[in-house]
Motif scaffolding. Structure first.
Motif, PDB file in Angstrom:
ATOM      1  N   ARG A  84      13.595   2.836   1.353  1.00 46.64           N
ATOM      2  CA  ARG A  84      14.533   3.619   0.513  1.00 46.64           C
ATOM      3  C   ARG A  84      14.558   3.233  -0.564  1.00 46.64           C
ATOM      4  O   ARG A  84      14.600   3.980  -1.790  1.00 46.64           O
ATOM      5  N   ALA A  85      14.364   2.015  -1.081  1.00 51.50           N
ATOM      6  CA  ALA A  85      14.191   1.580  -2.330  1.00 51.50           C
ATOM      7  C   ALA A  85      12.975   1.910  -3.100  1.00 51.50           C
ATOM      8  O   ALA A  85      13.137   2.533  -4.092  1.00 51.50           O
ATOM      9  N   MET A  86      12.215   2.088  -2.523  1.00 52.46           N
ATOM     10  CA  MET A  86      10.657   2.629  -3.112  1.00 52.46           C
ATOM     11  C   MET A  86      10.806   3.985  -3.362  1.00 52.46           C
ATOM     12  O   MET A  86      10.368   4.560  -4.304  1.00 52.46           O
ATOM     13  N   LEU A  87      11.436   4.770  -2.379  1.00 49.96           N
ATOM     14  CA  LEU A  87      11.528   6.198  -2.561  1.00 49.96           C
ATOM     15  C   LEU A  87      12.639   6.323  -3.625  1.00 49.96           C
ATOM     16  O   LEU A  87      12.442   7.214  -4.618  1.00 49.96           O
ATOM     17  N   GLN A  88      13.767   5.687  -3.677  1.00 45.42           N
ATOM     18  CA  GLN A  88      14.604   5.840  -4.839  1.00 45.42           C
ATOM     19  C   GLN A  88      13.983   5.643  -6.262  1.00 45.42           C
ATOM     20  O   GLN A  88      14.174   6.170  -7.312  1.00 45.42           O
ATOM     21  N   ALA A 104       0.565  -1.243   0.201  1.00 42.91           N
ATOM     22  CA  ALA A 104      -0.066  -0.071   0.322  1.00 42.91           C
ATOM     23  C   ALA A 104       0.774   1.305   0.128  1.00 42.91           C
ATOM     24  O   ALA A 104       0.521   2.282  -0.540  1.00 42.91           O
ATOM     25  N   LEU A 105       1.889   1.132   0.730  1.00 43.14           N
ATOM     26  CA  LEU A 105       2.829   2.334   0.860  1.00 43.14           C
ATOM     27  C   LEU A 105       3.555   2.461  -0.548  1.00 43.14           C
ATOM     28  O   LEU A 105       3.694   3.608  -1.011  1.00 43.14           O
ATOM     29  N   GLY A 106       3.994   1.500  -1.029  1.00 45.45           N
ATOM     30  CA  GLY A 106       4.365   1.407  -2.441  1.00 45.45           C
ATOM     31  C   GLY A 106       3.617   2.079  -3.566  1.00 45.45           C
ATOM     32  O   GLY A 106       3.873   2.983  -4.328  1.00 45.45           O
ATOM     33  N   GLU A 107       2.175   1.876  -3.318  1.00 46.72           N
ATOM     34  CA  GLU A 107       1.177   2.260  -4.494  1.00 46.72           C
ATOM     35  C   GLU A 107       1.241   3.852  -3.999  1.00 46.72           C
ATOM     36  O   GLU A 107       1.044   4.617  -5.031  1.00 46.72           O
ATOM     37  N   VAL A 108       0.998   4.184  -2.739  1.00 47.27           N
ATOM     38  CA  VAL A 108       1.092   5.622  -2.611  1.00 47.27           C
ATOM     39  C   VAL A 108       2.042   6.553  -2.837  1.00 47.27           C
ATOM     40  O   VAL A 108       2.083   7.455  -3.661  1.00 47.27           O
ATOM     41  N   LEU A 109       3.422   5.936  -2.792  1.00 46.24           N
ATOM     42  CA  LEU A 109       4.683   6.649  -3.045  1.00 46.24           C
ATOM     43  C   LEU A 109       4.851   6.698  -4.614  1.00 46.24           C
ATOM     44  O   LEU A 109       5.308   7.696  -5.087  1.00 46.24           O
ATOM     45  N   ALA A 110       4.174   5.560  -5.179  1.00 49.69           N
ATOM     46  CA  ALA A 110       4.441   5.618  -6.722  1.00 49.69           C
ATOM     47  C   ALA A 110       3.545   6.628  -7.346  1.00 49.69           C
ATOM     48  O   ALA A 110       3.801   7.270  -8.436  1.00 49.69           O
TER      49      ALA A 110
END
Ligand SMILES: C[S@@+](CC[C@H](N)C(=O)[O-])C[C@H]1O[C@@H](n2cnc3c(N)ncnc32)[C@H](O)[C@@H]1O
Length: 354
Positions: A284-288, A255-261
């Motif tokens: 970190r990986a998702m943000l990068q 879910a956080l990955g979805e939001v960050l994307a």
């Protein structure tokens, strides 16, 4: 401001400092706004702020502190309404029966005044902003005389000292400037909103549900009278209302990955604990992946008061030993020149993320 688990009271200056260090940043989105403390800090610093959260109490706080422009509020009229509400005699309604007699969150004399005031707020004004200001005042006044450690999963065995004081509404300290208040699931919000210069993300990081921890505030603001269960007299829908950010097994991370994307912002500031469901490496990986540049600032912080006093059963006996007292809250900054932004913000030692 109400007592709130994970409230960023002490971190507000740092978070606002980071946002201010982003060149040209003027608009900000606080996606999990809770008490609205961070959103208020950003608004005070001159940002045009949108504050979002799933909770109804949070939406009311956001309507009062973020969406309302103090310059457009008729303060004398609101003061007169507060005086009338403060003078109302109590009535024994749902709040008193459920939260002061069946449970003991607030002394019955104050609970009866909450019932009377909550009822009158529905008729005292037709103006949505004034209504939100009055509800925020009632929420905060009730918090000042409660008998909990700051969570509504339980109440203290003995009445707290503050619970003996009479409930008194005060005019909330309103801020100049317009903003927006939303009550959306963060995953939906990021698909609906226009572009922001910076978004601040402070999602729940473990299994503890805000809806259940603050069910009394949810009921007070909604003004409904749902069936309640258990010693804590939680609203029935606490059994079924879930945030995906409280889920284990990768769901919170997805879910956080979805939001960050999808978050519509050039820069993101993200708070997360080293004790959360999502590992710092995964964050970190998702943000990068989305933003490229990432910097991370560690902030040692004291854990929830329950960690200090241990866990007690309803008969008052100790059933869980106190845990460790400190953890590390991480503040990630992501977006162009993240490391430069962090360095400019406060010059603290940075752990630049490779
Ligand atoms: C750590 S708290 C935020 C605290 C806030 N920064 C403050 O200083 O008061 C997390 C917030 O996320 C909200 N929340 C939980 N699930 C959500 C979702 N799916 N969408 C939006 N907000 C959510 C909770 O109601 C809670 O207020």
């Amino acid at each position: 401001m109400i007592k709130y688990l994970g409230s960023k009271r002490k971190l507000v200056p740092r978070i606002v400092g980071l946002a201010q260090a982003i060149p040209g940043a003027r608009t900000a989105l606080d996606l999990f706004t809770g008490t609205t403390r961070v959103a208020q800090g950003l608004k005070r610093a001159g940002f045009m702020v949108t504050a979002n959260d799933l909770a109804s109490y949070s939406e009311v706080l956001a309507q009062a502190y973020i969406a309302a422009d103090a310059r457009a509020v008729d303060v004398a009229a609101v003061e007169a309404m507060l005086a009338e509400l403060n003078a109302l005699p109590g009535v024994r309604g749902y709040f008193t029966r459920t939260f002061c007699e069946d449970a003991r969150y607030v002394q019955p004399a104050n609970g009866m005044r909450v019932d009377a005031i909550r009822g009158r707020i529905e008729t005292i004004t037709a103006d949505a902003t004034e209504r939100a200001i009055l509800l925020a005042a009632l929420l905060e006044a009730t918090d000042r005389v409660d008998s909990t450690t700051g969570l509504q999963m339980a109440y203290l065995k003995q009445w707290s000292a503050r619970s003996h004081r009479p409930l008194r509404l005060r005019l909330p300290i309103l801020l100049d400037g317009a903003g927006r208040a939303l009550r959306l699931d963060a995953r939906e919000a990021v698909t609906l909103l226009g572009q922001y210069d910076v978004a601040y993300l402070d999602p729940p990081y473990n299994q503890h549900s805000y809806y259940r921890n603050y069910h009394v505030w949810e009921t007070l603001v909604r003004g409904d009278a749902p069936p309640a269960y258990g010693v804590a007299r939680k609203r029935e829908d606490c059994r079924t209302t879930r945030s995906v950010f409280n889920a284990r097994a990768g769901a919170a991370e997805r879910a956080l990955g979805e939001v960050l994307a999808a978050v519509p912002a050039r820069h993101v500031i993200l708070s997360f604990s080293d004790e959360g469901f999502v590992s710092l490496d995964a964050l970190r990986a998702m943000l990068q992946a989305r933003f490229g540049d990432v910097a991370a600032v560690p902030v040692p912080s004291k854990r929830y008061v329950g960690a200090k006093i241990g866990i007690y059963s309803t008969d008052g006996s100790l059933v869980g030993a106190p845990g460790h007292l400190m953890n590390t809250e991480w503040l990630f900054v992501a977006g162009p020149d993240a490391a430069g932004i962090s360095a400019r913000a406060d010059g603290v030692a940075l752990a630049e993320v490779a």
